[in-house]
Write an enzyme that holds these catalytic residues in place. Structure first.
Site, mmCIF file in Angstrom:
data_model
loop_
_atom_site.group_PDB
_atom_site.id
_atom_site.type_symbol
_atom_site.label_atom_id
_atom_site.label_comp_id
_atom_site.label_asym_id
_atom_site.label_seq_id
_atom_site.Cartn_x
_atom_site.Cartn_y
_atom_site.Cartn_z
ATOM 1 N N SER A 151 7.962 6.230 1.809
ATOM 2 C CA SER A 151 8.018 5.628 3.134
ATOM 3 C C SER A 151 9.573 5.393 3.644
ATOM 4 C CB SER A 151 7.609 4.136 2.688
ATOM 5 O OG SER A 151 7.200 3.180 3.962
ATOM 6 N N ASP A 227 -3.814 5.121 5.868
ATOM 7 C CA ASP A 227 -2.210 4.320 5.904
ATOM 8 C C ASP A 227 -2.045 3.570 7.176
ATOM 9 O OD1 ASP A 227 0.344 3.738 6.143
ATOM 10 O OD2 ASP A 227 1.009 5.437 4.826
ATOM 11 N N HIS A 263 -1.038 3.222 2.007
ATOM 12 C CA HIS A 263 0.584 3.606 1.807
ATOM 13 C C HIS A 263 0.824 3.151 0.597
ATOM 14 C CE1 HIS A 263 4.115 4.130 4.114
ATOM 15 N NE2 HIS A 263 4.749 2.725 3.366
#
Lengths: 284, 284
Positions: A151, A227, A263
């Site tokens: 991320s 995600d 995610h």
């Protein structure tokens, strides 16, 4: 300034050191985890930096990433730095989960009041490796370093790799923020940390790849179609992949979009082996 | 009463369901995680129960245990139950981390006020499998079940396996409390939950193995010599191993004491593959 080992935990026949130290780069105490595989007892091993995402510390990847098992097999050390200075006592530092504490974005802030402490680029690129070499120079071969992350940390990995050609052997990312100039998280961070908009391109992986002129080991990027942040266009990995096509990196960005995955660290752990094997090709 | 899937997370090509439901066994709401590997799309798979330790929930093993990767490879489902009722509103329930909430010890309490809700044995052995069969009967083959666990959950696995011959195909444990009648944790739990001392032997794995008369698949137990609770004689795995020598289980308890390893999930993750392979031998 030296590293203090607060605890050492045996894992996968190697050691996980929990380390605390004073950082001159960020002006305060920092903590990180360092995994040293068993191979360090006979020879130096290469080093992977795992850069974590928003709200995380150096613990998340070490505990939940599924990274240590394949790193132990391939004889690779992994350092898990924190994601920002802690307790810099800047007004507003703890107001948001996506800015300030836990959200340093792996750059050196140029805008007051952040520019004094929020210097995570200097910390990761310069100070941390120096400290590691001083204390673990017999275990780690600092001439073989690579980057990966998740991320915000995926963007940290991509952008630092592209900003420092020849410094790192390889790079990969799990669900990276890929074009921060064009997404809400990145706009908030860049407008908060950087003094002028002209600086944005110097820290945006999608802009950096266009002008990159160093070695081109394949870049591996995994993203899940489930995600929520991918769906909300916070990640924009296609922008990075598309930009690479007109660059020296043409056809060497392996962007894999997987159905269903989200995610979370359940996603990271699923593809952990692939990423470690990717880096092992360049590090070993 | 049915199971409500609150979230489904893709991982290792399979699914992790986060489930909540009303439990009649413990008289309240319970949560657990259920990992279903990809093989469930073509055939039924066996089921492993992972029983967690003191203070844990169904999340710890799923997130940090390193168990899903090998379970996915071997086509084994894993259910991660909670460690006690939650919010039973019994006076003193939350006073200790090693008794009451998070510390149900996988037995049915016989002493008031605990006997109404603290019925984790009934929950794990009877209610949970029934609910799983109702809702996941097409994915899970309930005729192939095995048990493993960590610390208090390691004892839960050993004791339930020995209390219910023929119900489970195999058992293993990470750093189990092995002789609760003889250690502080166990004495506190048994004297708190059980109405009379005569009942202790019925729930103590080291006593149970002496009288056990069922099938004898190898029992795998891993313990770290650096485990503070092993050092403090809370675990006493040698008592269990020694007792097995004069039992039907003679020479079929594989107790491995490893240098250095502690009591944490870094230890569990290190030996996760060995435990899944152990169960795969009996389940597949």
């Amino acid at each position: 300034m030296s590293l203090q080992i607060e605890a050492t935990i045996a894992t996968f026949a190697g050691k996980l050191h929990k380390i605390v130290h004073e950082s001159s780069a960020v002006g305060g105490q920092m903590k990180f985890n360092l995994f040293l595989p068993a191979q360090t007892s006979t020879h130096k091993v290469p080093l992977l930096y795992y850069l974590a995402g928003l709200t995380c510390t150096g613990d998340n990847g070490a505990e939940k990433g599924g990274l240590l098992c394949p790193a132990a097999q391939h004889g690779i050390a992994i350092v898990f730095p924190d994601t920002s200075p802690r307790g810099a006592q800047i007004a507003g530092e703890d107001d948001s989960w996506d800015f300030g504490t836990g959200a340093g974005f792996y750059l050196n802030a140029t805008k007051a009041p952040w520019s004094t402490n929020y210097r995570m680029e200097d910390y990761v690129v310069n100070e941390l490796p120096k400290l590691l070499e001083q204390q673990f120079g017999k275990e780690i071969d600092m001439s073989r370093q690579s980057l990966f992350g998740h991320s915000m940390g995926g963007h940290g990995a991509l952008s630092l790799f592209l900003r420092y050609p020849n410094k790192y052997k390889s790079v990969s990312a799990f669900a990276p923020i890929s074009n921060p100039s064009e997404c809400p998280w990145g706009e908030k961070a860049f407008s908060g940390y950087l003094a002028s908009k002209e600086e944005w391109a110097e820290h945006d992986a999608t802009e950096l790849i266009k002008k990159y002129d160093g070695p081109t080991p394949e870049i591996l990027i995994d993203v899940g179609r489930g995600d929520q942040f991918y769906q909300q266009k916070q990640l924009l990995p296609e922008n990075f992949s598309d930009a690479s096509l007109a660059s020296k990196y043409a056809n060497k960005v392996n962007l894999r979009i997987h159905d269903a995955y989200d995610h979370s660290y359940y996603f990271v752990a699923t593809f952990a082996v692939d990423h470690i094997e990717h880096h092992a090709k360049y590090l070993n």
